[in-house]
Design a protein around this motif. Sequence first.
Motif, PDB file in Angstrom:
ATOM      1  N   PRO A  22      76.166 -28.683  -4.519  1.00  0.00           N
ATOM      2  CA  PRO A  22      74.676 -29.233  -5.657  1.00  0.00           C
ATOM      3  C   PRO A  22      74.558 -30.676  -5.364  1.00  0.00           C
ATOM      4  N   HIS A  23      75.635 -31.756  -6.694  1.00  0.00           N
ATOM      5  CA  HIS A  23      75.260 -32.201  -7.096  1.00  0.00           C
ATOM      6  C   HIS A  23      75.692 -33.285  -5.333  1.00  0.00           C
ATOM      7  N   LYS A  24      75.781 -32.827  -4.238  1.00  0.00           N
ATOM      8  CA  LYS A  24      75.709 -33.698  -2.935  1.00  0.00           C
ATOM      9  C   LYS A  24      75.158 -33.133  -1.964  1.00  0.00           C
ATOM     10  N   LEU A  25      74.316 -32.464  -2.865  1.00  0.00           N
ATOM     11  CA  LEU A  25      72.743 -31.885  -1.887  1.00  0.00           C
ATOM     12  C   LEU A  25      73.243 -31.117  -0.610  1.00  0.00           C
ATOM     13  N   ASN A  26      75.027 -30.183  -1.301  1.00  0.00           N
ATOM     14  CA  ASN A  26      75.618 -29.376  -0.324  1.00  0.00           C
ATOM     15  C   ASN A  26      76.212 -30.026   1.120  1.00  0.00           C
ATOM     16  N   ALA A  27      76.025 -31.409   1.392  1.00  0.00           N
ATOM     17  CA  ALA A  27      76.113 -31.800   2.187  1.00  0.00           C
ATOM     18  C   ALA A  27      77.906 -31.140   2.989  1.00  0.00           C
ATOM     19  N   LEU A  28      77.835 -31.040   4.382  1.00  0.00           N
ATOM     20  CA  LEU A  28      79.343 -30.485   4.815  1.00  0.00           C
ATOM     21  C   LEU A  28      80.483 -31.894   5.258  1.00  0.00           C
ATOM     22  N   ASP A  59      68.530 -25.653  -6.387  1.00  0.00           N
ATOM     23  CA  ASP A  59      66.703 -25.256  -5.952  1.00  0.00           C
ATOM     24  C   ASP A  59      66.316 -26.473  -4.705  1.00  0.00           C
ATOM     25  N   LYS A  60      67.475 -27.478  -4.604  1.00  0.00           N
ATOM     26  CA  LYS A  60      66.976 -28.907  -3.833  1.00  0.00           C
ATOM     27  C   LYS A  60      67.187 -28.792  -2.331  1.00  0.00           C
ATOM     28  N   ALA A  61      68.362 -27.859  -2.117  1.00  0.00           N
ATOM     29  CA  ALA A  61      68.738 -28.101  -0.304  1.00  0.00           C
ATOM     30  C   ALA A  61      69.693 -27.418  -0.489  1.00  0.00           C
ATOM     31  N   VAL A  63      71.578 -28.125   2.873  1.00  0.00           N
ATOM     32  CA  VAL A  63      72.555 -28.831   3.556  1.00  0.00           C
ATOM     33  C   VAL A  63      71.500 -30.277   3.377  1.00  0.00           C
ATOM     34  N   ALA A  64      72.318 -31.025   3.164  1.00  0.00           N
ATOM     35  CA  ALA A  64      71.394 -32.572   3.027  1.00  0.00           C
ATOM     36  C   ALA A  64      72.417 -33.438   3.878  1.00  0.00           C
ATOM     37  N   GLY A  65      72.698 -32.092   5.284  1.00  0.00           N
ATOM     38  CA  GLY A  65      73.753 -33.044   6.190  1.00  0.00           C
ATOM     39  C   GLY A  65      75.860 -33.506   6.877  1.00  0.00           C
ATOM     40  N   ALA A  66      75.978 -33.701   7.513  1.00  0.00           N
ATOM     41  CA  ALA A  66      77.203 -33.662   7.229  1.00  0.00           C
ATOM     42  C   ALA A  66      77.321 -35.305   5.868  1.00  0.00           C
ATOM     43  N   ASP A  67      78.692 -34.626   5.408  1.00  0.00           N
ATOM     44  CA  ASP A  67      79.271 -35.835   4.085  1.00  0.00           C
ATOM     45  C   ASP A  67      79.276 -36.843   4.609  1.00  0.00           C
ATOM     46  N   ILE A  68      78.049 -38.326   4.659  1.00  0.00           N
ATOM     47  CA  ILE A  68      78.006 -39.649   5.443  1.00  0.00           C
ATOM     48  C   ILE A  68      79.824 -40.421   5.213  1.00  0.00           C
ATOM     49  N   SER A  69      79.464 -40.207   4.204  1.00  0.00           N
ATOM     50  CA  SER A  69      80.741 -40.462   2.369  1.00  0.00           C
ATOM     51  C   SER A  69      82.175 -40.281   3.455  1.00  0.00           C
ATOM     52  N   GLY A 107      65.839 -25.639   0.446  1.00  0.00           N
ATOM     53  CA  GLY A 107      65.086 -26.802   0.080  1.00  0.00           C
ATOM     54  C   GLY A 107      65.970 -27.729   2.276  1.00  0.00           C
ATOM     55  N   PHE A 108      66.552 -28.867   1.421  1.00  0.00           N
ATOM     56  CA  PHE A 108      66.647 -30.100   2.435  1.00  0.00           C
ATOM     57  C   PHE A 108      67.688 -29.303   3.866  1.00  0.00           C
ATOM     58  N   ALA A 109      67.095 -29.543   4.701  1.00  0.00           N
ATOM     59  CA  ALA A 109      67.412 -28.883   6.064  1.00  0.00           C
ATOM     60  C   ALA A 109      67.940 -30.233   6.944  1.00  0.00           C
ATOM     61  N   LEU A 110      69.322 -31.125   6.756  1.00  0.00           N
ATOM     62  CA  LEU A 110      69.316 -32.545   7.566  1.00  0.00           C
ATOM     63  C   LEU A 110      70.589 -33.344   8.024  1.00  0.00           C
ATOM     64  N   GLY A 111      70.309 -33.178   9.237  1.00  0.00           N
ATOM     65  CA  GLY A 111      71.378 -33.175  10.159  1.00  0.00           C
ATOM     66  C   GLY A 111      72.074 -31.844  10.885  1.00  0.00           C
ATOM     67  N   LEU A 133      66.481 -34.064  11.844  1.00  0.00           N
ATOM     68  CA  LEU A 133      67.647 -35.324  12.407  1.00  0.00           C
ATOM     69  C   LEU A 133      67.618 -36.444  12.325  1.00  0.00           C
ATOM     70  N   PRO A 134      68.176 -36.632  10.839  1.00  0.00           N
ATOM     71  CA  PRO A 134      67.765 -38.195  10.674  1.00  0.00           C
ATOM     72  C   PRO A 134      68.743 -38.958  11.491  1.00  0.00           C
ATOM     73  N   GLU A 135      69.525 -38.650  12.224  1.00  0.00           N
ATOM     74  CA  GLU A 135      70.929 -39.326  13.007  1.00  0.00           C
ATOM     75  C   GLU A 135      70.680 -40.650  13.355  1.00  0.00           C
TER      76      GLU A 135
HETATM   77  N1  COA Z   1      76.277 -37.107   2.798  1.00  0.00           N
HETATM   78  C1  COA Z   1      76.689 -37.988   1.856  1.00  0.00           C
HETATM   79  N2  COA Z   1      76.328 -37.623   0.817  1.00  0.00           N
HETATM   80  C2  COA Z   1      75.157 -37.680   0.260  1.00  0.00           C
HETATM   81  C3  COA Z   1      74.790 -36.885   1.227  1.00  0.00           C
HETATM   82  C4  COA Z   1      75.307 -37.149   2.428  1.00  0.00           C
HETATM   83  N3  COA Z   1      74.208 -36.149   3.796  1.00  0.00           N
HETATM   84  N4  COA Z   1      73.264 -36.036   1.021  1.00  0.00           N
HETATM   85  C5  COA Z   1      72.545 -36.441  -0.515  1.00  0.00           C
HETATM   86  N5  COA Z   1      73.913 -36.747  -0.223  1.00  0.00           N
HETATM   87  C6  COA Z   1      74.930 -37.242  -1.704  1.00  0.00           C
HETATM   88  C7  COA Z   1      73.981 -38.944  -2.707  1.00  0.00           C
HETATM   89  O1  COA Z   1      74.825 -39.739  -1.975  1.00  0.00           O
HETATM   90  C8  COA Z   1      74.187 -38.219  -3.412  1.00  0.00           C
HETATM   91  O2  COA Z   1      75.285 -38.514  -5.064  1.00  0.00           O
HETATM   92  P1  COA Z   1      75.645 -39.807  -6.015  1.00  0.00           P
HETATM   93  O3  COA Z   1      74.557 -38.913  -7.008  1.00  0.00           O
HETATM   94  O4  COA Z   1      77.285 -39.623  -5.462  1.00  0.00           O
HETATM   95  O5  COA Z   1      74.653 -40.757  -5.521  1.00  0.00           O
HETATM   96  C9  COA Z   1      73.700 -37.125  -4.366  1.00  0.00           C
HETATM   97  O6  COA Z   1      74.045 -35.696  -3.067  1.00  0.00           O
HETATM   98  C10 COA Z   1      72.040 -36.653  -3.795  1.00  0.00           C
HETATM   99  O7  COA Z   1      71.371 -36.828  -3.651  1.00  0.00           O
HETATM  100  P2  COA Z   1      70.409 -38.585  -3.843  1.00  0.00           P
HETATM  101  O8  COA Z   1      69.868 -39.707  -2.139  1.00  0.00           O
HETATM  102  O9  COA Z   1      70.391 -39.507  -4.824  1.00  0.00           O
HETATM  103  O10 COA Z   1      68.743 -37.499  -3.783  1.00  0.00           O
HETATM  104  P3  COA Z   1      67.858 -37.971  -3.335  1.00  0.00           P
HETATM  105  O11 COA Z   1      66.647 -36.616  -4.052  1.00  0.00           O
HETATM  106  O12 COA Z   1      67.031 -39.079  -3.893  1.00  0.00           O
HETATM  107  O13 COA Z   1      67.042 -38.139  -1.586  1.00  0.00           O
HETATM  108  C11 COA Z   1      67.489 -37.241   1.002  1.00  0.00           C
HETATM  109  C12 COA Z   1      67.584 -36.650  -1.031  1.00  0.00           C
HETATM  110  C13 COA Z   1      67.978 -35.059   1.042  1.00  0.00           C
HETATM  111  C14 COA Z   1      66.827 -37.771   1.073  1.00  0.00           C
HETATM  112  C15 COA Z   1      68.685 -38.103   0.534  1.00  0.00           C
HETATM  113  O14 COA Z   1      69.923 -37.911  -0.073  1.00  0.00           O
HETATM  114  C16 COA Z   1      69.242 -38.365   1.777  1.00  0.00           C
HETATM  115  O15 COA Z   1      68.193 -39.202   2.719  1.00  0.00           O
HETATM  116  N6  COA Z   1      70.648 -37.755   2.439  1.00  0.00           N
HETATM  117  C17 COA Z   1      70.829 -37.701   3.950  1.00  0.00           C
HETATM  118  C18 COA Z   1      70.038 -37.359   4.713  1.00  0.00           C
HETATM  119  C19 COA Z   1      71.139 -37.659   5.770  1.00  0.00           C
HETATM  120  O16 COA Z   1      70.859 -38.797   6.897  1.00  0.00           O
HETATM  121  N7  COA Z   1      71.303 -36.669   6.271  1.00  0.00           N
HETATM  122  C20 COA Z   1      72.380 -36.986   7.810  1.00  0.00           C
HETATM  123  C21 COA Z   1      73.585 -36.939   7.743  1.00  0.00           C
HETATM  124  S1  COA Z   1      74.611 -37.128   9.297  1.00  0.00           S
END
Ligand code: COA
Length: 260
Positions: A22-28, A59-61, A63-69, A107-111, A133-135
């Motif tokens: 949850p601290h990474k919005l469940n990024a994959l 309660d927020k996500a 999965v907010a996408g693949a882990d961009i890092s 919650g967020f289901a992105l990418g 799909l914000p890729e």
């Molecule tokens: N990959 C890696 N980390 C992610 C992530 C992702 N896809 N989405 C969210 N996180 C991490 C953030 O980096 C942050 O980590 P930190 O607290 O260590 O800095 C944490 O999750 C919380 O996200 P945050 O951006 O602070 O929350 P927010 O409420 O301000 O924004 C989103 C929510 C979903 C709008 C925003 O996180 C976002 O745009 N995420 C990326 C979405 C994306 O482009 N996904 C497609 C990837 S291919």
Amino acid sequence: MKFDTILVAINNQLAQITINRPHKLNALNKVTIEELSEAFEALEDNEDVKVIVLTGSGDKAFVAGADISEFAHFSVDEGGTLARNGQEILFNIVENLSKPVIAAINGFALGGGLELAMACHFRIASDNAKMGLPEVSLGVIPGYGGTQRLPQLVGKGKAMEMIMTATMIPADEALKCGLVNYVTTQEELLPLAEKIAGKIMRNSSVAISAAIRAVNANFEDGVNGYDVEIEEFGDCFGTEDFMEGTTAFLEKRKPNFPGA
Ligand code: COA
């Protein structure tokens, strides 16, 4: 089953997989994809499981996408391998699982998150969910099947718009365009998934598996879905479930499917 990034619970033949970062919005990340793959394979083989619900923790996500890092520094070859590997070990496995998989989008289901939800057999969402799909906003395209499955679900024009604009749509719009089947409150999301799973479980699991194969055949290149349907239909006649289902109907009683 013990994992670092997901939780798996089984109750009354319903398995719930919760992506738990949850601290990474469940990024994959890589580990999450591998653990999900392992969990789905194990549940496929578990005779005590009839339906699987996939959701995200918090309660927020979803999965907010693949882990961009993890992929920000990848080369062309590494990028290609990332997509191929993910599709092979997870997304295609989920889509072709013989047991129904319901995505409960909380919650967020992105990418990659929306791509994972789209690999599931169908989706329900909470009213706070946002999908997209914000890729292309990152200079890349969806790589876990999004360019293929989104048009299948919402039509080519809507999919093109969502992919090109990289915008998120709210749950009610996702409902209107057929991306999700139901929208409810966050509190009611898992109860609704359970209710639908209960309806599914009353039916023949053998026939349901055959139906999944036949429906999926429609989307496979070089495969005639009507032919697959005919073959699967015929095969049902050799199952114990078919004997039980038809006998129970004629005897005016509820079927008790052996699942064989
Ligand atoms: N990959 C890696 N980390 C992610 C992530 C992702 N896809 N989405 C969210 N996180 C991490 C953030 O980096 C942050 O980590 P930190 O607290 O260590 O800095 C944490 O999750 C919380 O996200 P945050 O951006 O602070 O929350 P927010 O409420 O301000 O924004 C989103 C929510 C979903 C709008 C925003 O996180 C976002 O745009 N995420 C990326 C979405 C994306 O482009 N996904 C497609 C990837 S291919």
